[in-house]
Design a protein around this motif. Sequence first.
Motif, PDB file in Angstrom:
ATOM      1  N   ALA A  61      -6.552 -22.750 -11.890  1.00 28.57           N
ATOM      2  CA  ALA A  61      -8.003 -22.590 -11.925  1.00 28.57           C
ATOM      3  C   ALA A  61      -8.645 -23.639 -12.824  1.00 28.57           C
ATOM      4  CB  ALA A  61      -8.361 -21.187 -12.407  1.00 28.57           C
ATOM      5  N   LEU A  62      -7.998 -23.947 -13.945  1.00 33.51           N
ATOM      6  CA  LEU A  62      -8.535 -24.924 -14.889  1.00 33.51           C
ATOM      7  C   LEU A  62      -8.361 -26.357 -14.382  1.00 33.51           C
ATOM      8  CD1 LEU A  62      -7.227 -23.395 -18.252  1.00 33.51           C
ATOM      9  CD2 LEU A  62      -9.582 -23.371 -17.402  1.00 33.51           C
ATOM     10  N   ARG A  63      -7.195 -26.646 -13.818  1.00 28.88           N
ATOM     11  CA  ARG A  63      -6.866 -28.027 -13.434  1.00 28.88           C
ATOM     12  C   ARG A  63      -7.415 -28.405 -12.076  1.00 28.88           C
ATOM     13  NH1 ARG A  63      -6.561 -32.490 -12.278  1.00 28.88           N
ATOM     14  NH2 ARG A  63      -4.826 -33.981 -12.494  1.00 28.88           N
ATOM     15  N   MET A  64      -7.364 -27.480 -11.110  1.00 30.26           N
ATOM     16  CA  MET A  64      -7.694 -27.814  -9.736  1.00 30.26           C
ATOM     17  C   MET A  64      -8.990 -27.187  -9.250  1.00 30.26           C
ATOM     18  SD  MET A  64      -3.779 -27.395  -8.309  1.00 30.26           S
ATOM     19  CE  MET A  64      -4.136 -27.987  -6.671  1.00 30.26           C
ATOM     20  N   GLY A  65      -9.639 -26.416 -10.107  1.00 29.74           N
ATOM     21  CA  GLY A  65     -10.921 -25.835  -9.733  1.00 29.74           C
ATOM     22  C   GLY A  65     -10.827 -24.735  -8.706  1.00 29.74           C
ATOM     23  N   THR A  66      -9.652 -24.113  -8.562  1.00 31.25           N
ATOM     24  CA  THR A  66      -9.524 -23.017  -7.606  1.00 31.25           C
ATOM     25  C   THR A  66     -10.254 -21.781  -8.119  1.00 31.25           C
ATOM     26  OG1 THR A  66      -7.431 -22.372  -8.622  1.00 31.25           O
ATOM     27  CG2 THR A  66      -7.321 -23.832  -6.722  1.00 31.25           C
ATOM     28  N   GLY A  73      -1.181 -22.979  -1.191  1.00 25.76           N
ATOM     29  CA  GLY A  73      -1.979 -23.032  -2.409  1.00 25.76           C
ATOM     30  C   GLY A  73      -1.200 -22.524  -3.620  1.00 25.76           C
ATOM     31  N   VAL A  74      -1.519 -23.090  -4.780  1.00 27.40           N
ATOM     32  CA  VAL A  74      -0.804 -22.738  -6.010  1.00 27.40           C
ATOM     33  C   VAL A  74      -0.978 -21.261  -6.388  1.00 27.40           C
ATOM     34  CG1 VAL A  74      -0.626 -23.197  -8.486  1.00 27.40           C
ATOM     35  CG2 VAL A  74      -0.858 -25.095  -6.885  1.00 27.40           C
ATOM     36  N   PRO A  75      -2.213 -20.701  -6.371  1.00 26.22           N
ATOM     37  CA  PRO A  75      -2.355 -19.306  -6.807  1.00 26.22           C
ATOM     38  C   PRO A  75      -1.533 -18.330  -5.976  1.00 26.22           C
ATOM     39  CG  PRO A  75      -4.494 -20.388  -6.762  1.00 26.22           C
ATOM     40  CD  PRO A  75      -3.536 -21.314  -6.080  1.00 26.22           C
ATOM     41  N   LYS A  76      -1.598 -18.450  -4.648  1.00 25.85           N
ATOM     42  CA  LYS A  76      -0.857 -17.503  -3.811  1.00 25.85           C
ATOM     43  C   LYS A  76       0.645 -17.709  -3.920  1.00 25.85           C
ATOM     44  CE  LYS A  76      -4.205 -16.048  -0.367  1.00 25.85           C
ATOM     45  NZ  LYS A  76      -4.465 -15.819   1.064  1.00 25.85           N
ATOM     46  N   ALA A  77       1.074 -18.965  -3.964  1.00 29.94           N
ATOM     47  CA  ALA A  77       2.505 -19.219  -4.095  1.00 29.94           C
ATOM     48  C   ALA A  77       3.019 -18.683  -5.423  1.00 29.94           C
ATOM     49  CB  ALA A  77       2.786 -20.716  -3.986  1.00 29.94           C
ATOM     50  N   SER A  78       2.223 -18.838  -6.469  1.00 30.38           N
ATOM     51  CA  SER A  78       2.669 -18.388  -7.792  1.00 30.38           C
ATOM     52  C   SER A  78       2.881 -16.882  -7.831  1.00 30.38           C
ATOM     53  CB  SER A  78       1.655 -18.804  -8.863  1.00 30.38           C
ATOM     54  OG  SER A  78       0.445 -18.074  -8.734  1.00 30.38           O
ATOM     55  N   GLN A  79       2.115 -16.137  -7.042  1.00 31.27           N
ATOM     56  CA  GLN A  79       2.274 -14.687  -7.058  1.00 31.27           C
ATOM     57  C   GLN A  79       3.582 -14.239  -6.409  1.00 31.27           C
ATOM     58  OE1 GLN A  79       0.163 -12.983  -9.005  1.00 31.27           O
ATOM     59  NE2 GLN A  79      -0.501 -15.088  -9.289  1.00 31.27           N
ATOM     60  N   LEU A  80       4.164 -15.071  -5.545  1.00 37.12           N
ATOM     61  CA  LEU A  80       5.474 -14.750  -5.002  1.00 37.12           C
ATOM     62  C   LEU A  80       6.524 -14.696  -6.107  1.00 37.12           C
ATOM     63  CD1 LEU A  80       5.534 -16.898  -1.736  1.00 37.12           C
ATOM     64  CD2 LEU A  80       5.391 -14.417  -1.894  1.00 37.12           C
ATOM     65  N   GLN A  81       6.252 -15.402  -7.192  1.00 31.52           N
ATOM     66  CA  GLN A  81       7.210 -15.412  -8.297  1.00 31.52           C
ATOM     67  C   GLN A  81       7.247 -14.093  -9.055  1.00 31.52           C
ATOM     68  OE1 GLN A  81       6.634 -19.096 -10.669  1.00 31.52           O
ATOM     69  NE2 GLN A  81       8.758 -19.430 -10.094  1.00 31.52           N
ATOM     70  N   LEU A  82       6.317 -13.193  -8.760  1.00 31.82           N
ATOM     71  CA  LEU A  82       6.410 -11.864  -9.368  1.00 31.82           C
ATOM     72  C   LEU A  82       7.701 -11.174  -8.935  1.00 31.82           C
ATOM     73  CD1 LEU A  82       2.743 -10.571  -9.046  1.00 31.82           C
ATOM     74  CD2 LEU A  82       3.984 -11.011 -11.168  1.00 31.82           C
ATOM     75  N   ALA A  83       8.242 -11.592  -7.790  1.00 32.54           N
ATOM     76  CA  ALA A  83       9.508 -11.018  -7.328  1.00 32.54           C
ATOM     77  C   ALA A  83      10.713 -11.640  -8.013  1.00 32.54           C
ATOM     78  CB  ALA A  83       9.638 -11.196  -5.814  1.00 32.54           C
ATOM     79  N   GLN A  84      10.518 -12.782  -8.666  1.00 26.71           N
ATOM     80  CA  GLN A  84      11.653 -13.499  -9.256  1.00 26.71           C
ATOM     81  C   GLN A  84      12.402 -12.694 -10.317  1.00 26.71           C
ATOM     82  OE1 GLN A  84      10.936 -17.642 -10.187  1.00 26.71           O
ATOM     83  NE2 GLN A  84      12.397 -17.577 -11.891  1.00 26.71           N
TER      84      GLN A  84
END
Length: 312
Positions: free
Chosen positions: A137-142, A262-273
């Motif tokens: 959000a800070l770097r890419m303005g998402t 997108g970074v935000p949605k992909a990052s949430q997949l890591q909740l399963a990690q």
Amino acid sequence: MRAQSSTIAPSRIAVDTPGQSPADAPTSTATGTLLAALGVTAFSLTFPATAWGLEGFGPWSLVAVRSVLAALISGACLLALRVPLPDRRHWPGLAIVVAGVVVGFPLLTTLALQTSTTAHAAVVVGLLPLTTALFSALRMGTRPSRTFWTAALAGAAAVAAFTVQQSGGALTSADLYLFGALLVCAAGYTEGGRLARVMPGWQVVGWALVLCLPLTLPGAVLALSQEPFALTAHSVTGLLWVAAGSQFLGLVVWYRGMAVIGVPKASQLQLAQPLLTLVWSVLLLGEQLTVAAPLTAAAVLVCIAVTQRARG
């Protein structure tokens, strides 16, 4: 790698080419989600593999040698495919990937795993999706939706509660290493995801590893001369996985997945990690899980489902 490149190219066309048909978009999203999920699966084995590697290597040796091996793999691929050097305008971004993903995260988590169990480390690093979304959000303005943020915060809260319960409410030096790893890795993921929009993800990873070779190669020689090491089945297997699986192949599919969905949605997949890592810690290391683990798993999986449906 040629087969992998041919897989990447159509996905890029489907995402980036103006005027694509609506039928192409779901396929691209599904492919991106699958690639990101494969990256998460590879990363989930990192901590158990690191624990195995520490059975025969010191922490500094393990980190330096894994980076050198990964750089040799990626360098061979870049050379075989005659990939030109990246534009100079991309070098600052690659430097952030180096600092966060190639050096910072492996080093800090390896130091943490000297005194922490893989299960504990996994749940602390479970906060990475939220940290990555904030950096994005800070770097890419998402600007993800409120539903996205609510689900992301709920998932992070579940992971944090699990961590506090496991540690008895007291932070340790290992926790400090892990929190530092969260920050540097989130920055590296965000910058790598941005670069993967303009160049194939495997090249982002490959050039970051190769550019870091002048630092990691002498570092490996120095570390091996100062730390005792033993080539056992576990230590060698752990080293090879963190080098080829986590540091190269995992990052290749992960960055490509981020570029597509997108970074935000992909990052949430890591909740399963962390949940996957808990499974590996039991199967590979014989660690014991608490009752809180399946409860956290259920909460996190619900959050993943919500974030993947929410629109940014």
